[in-house]
Scaffold this active site. Structure first.
Site, mmCIF file in Angstrom:
data_model
loop_
_atom_site.group_PDB
_atom_site.id
_atom_site.type_symbol
_atom_site.label_atom_id
_atom_site.label_comp_id
_atom_site.label_asym_id
_atom_site.label_seq_id
_atom_site.Cartn_x
_atom_site.Cartn_y
_atom_site.Cartn_z
ATOM 1 N N GLY A 40 31.853 -42.519 9.235
ATOM 2 C CA GLY A 40 31.883 -41.768 9.972
ATOM 3 C C GLY A 40 32.475 -40.702 10.857
ATOM 4 N N ILE A 92 26.348 -37.965 11.338
ATOM 5 C CA ILE A 92 25.363 -38.815 11.579
ATOM 6 C C ILE A 92 26.612 -39.962 11.987
ATOM 7 C CG2 ILE A 92 23.439 -40.120 10.573
ATOM 8 C CD1 ILE A 92 23.203 -38.395 9.248
ATOM 9 N N ASN A 142 22.034 -38.203 1.474
ATOM 10 C CA ASN A 142 21.471 -37.380 0.265
ATOM 11 C C ASN A 142 22.226 -37.216 -1.128
ATOM 12 O OD1 ASN A 142 18.756 -36.562 1.576
ATOM 13 N ND2 ASN A 142 19.970 -35.170 2.941
ATOM 14 N N HIS A 197 12.113 -37.809 0.404
ATOM 15 C CA HIS A 197 12.772 -36.922 0.915
ATOM 16 C C HIS A 197 12.814 -35.579 0.818
ATOM 17 C CE1 HIS A 197 14.332 -36.218 4.817
ATOM 18 N NE2 HIS A 197 15.809 -36.397 4.399
#
Ligand code: TXD
Length: 311
Positions: A11, A14, A123, A178
């Site tokens: 939370g 993002i 990530n 990515h």
């Protein structure tokens, strides 16, 4: 019939924006989950968001918790649990810490909602979505990584900035991992159907491709602490909405390839159809020789980071 249940695991920057966007789109009831140390933060964000609703009159129940039982039977999970980059860090520098977190998260989601659709954001994305898949044992259509939606949005943004034309009319895709080796498919990018190669010089397009590849790091450097969060949140919400409303959107996502584009056994950015079946189909198309070389190159980077998971 109850509303769909969307649980946000993490939370933070993002996660908070995911909750706001999901509420504004009335995608369903929202649970913001985080660790006990910051349970007050997510309870506070949920309460603040509840008090935002009257202004626009959208109905969504938003709660914050650190109790895994509160995410039971969720329809969708969006996972941002983990730490973001600091200036000078590669996404791969986050692997060890975020892998440990992802293993715990995957085990809990498997227990609480084995039928859910899971969007991974944490990530290093290509490794984290793979880790979730391996630890959870979910079928491949229930697991997807958010990266290409963001990278493509960044590419679209830079093309719109360069041409002065509406970003709404810019279409393009960025495939692959990515990271710095991602593959903008400039050949197929258009503005309102007009090829960008007819609007922008080859030299400037190369510079825009480069800026797209390193756009994440550009923001990390500007922030000094943390990484982008508004556009990542919107990118993931677009994916969640396509699932919940069976929109059959075609979005570049980190999906598990089982032969597509000559790739087998890795999650990597490919054109993905998202509907009520989750990852319903990967749309293959003929790449040029140069594009295939770039895709093979980015795949090698993905393989390396996935190998480091030990999964
Ligand atoms: O395109 C993409 N996929 C990337 C992903 C775009 C931008 C950011 N990217 C990555 O998302 C970033 O590198 C991070 O790994 C994640 C989350 O980024 P965010 O900016 O939201 O990080 P925050 O604000 O630190 O929030 C992370 C939250 C924080 O509140 C922690 O307490 C929580 O994760 N956290 C956990 N939640 C649940 N369960 C566990 N175990 C846990 N550990 C930490």
């Amino acid at each position: 019939m109850s509303r769909p249940k969307i649980s946000l695991i993490g939370g933070g920057q993002i996660g908070g924006n995911l909750a706001l966007l999901a509420a504004q789109k009335e995608l369903g009831d929202i649970v913001i989950f985080d660790i006990p140390k910051v349970e007050g933060m997510v309870k506070g964000k949920a309460l603040d968001l509840m008090q935002l609703r009257p202004h626009d009159g959208y109905d969504a129940n938003i709660t914050g918790t650190s109790d895994w039982n509160d995410v039971k039977d969720s329809d969708v999970f969006i996972i941002t649990a983990g730490i973001p980059r600091k200036p000078g860090m590669d996404r791969e520098d986050l692997l060890e810490i975020n892998l440990g977190i992802m293993k715990d998260v995957a085990a809990n989601i498997k227990k609480q909602a084995p039928q859910s659709f899971v969007i991974v954001i944490s990530n290093p994305l290509d490794a984290m979505v793979y880790a979730f898949y391996k630890v959870s044992g979910f079928p491949k259509n229930q697991v997807v990584g958010m990266a290409g939606a963001l990278d493509s949005a960044r590419f679209r943004t830079f093309i719109a900035m360069e041409t002065g034309l509406s970003v709404q009319d810019v279409t393009c895709m960025v495939l692959g991992g990515h990271g710095d080796t991602m593959v903008p498919i400039t050949r197929l990018a258009t503005v309102g159907g007009v090829p960008v190669t007819d609007l922008i010089s080859a030299e400037r397009l190369a510079e825009i491709e480069h800026r797209t590849r390193f756009a994440g790091g550009e923001i990390v450097k500007l922030f000094g602490n943390g990484s982008a969060f508004y556009a990542p949140a919107q990118s993931a919400i677009e994916m969640a909405e396509s699932y919940l409303r069976d929109k059959k959107r075609v979005i570049p996502c980190a999906s598990l390839c089982t032969g597509e584009f000559g790739i087998d056994g890795y999650f990597i950015g490919v054109p993905t159809v998202i509907g009520t079946g989750g990852v319903e189909k990967i749309l293959e198309f003929q790449l040029t020789d140069d594009e295939q070389v770039e895709l093979n190159n980015t795949l090698e980077v993905v393989k390396k980071t996935v190998k480091e998971t030990g999964l």
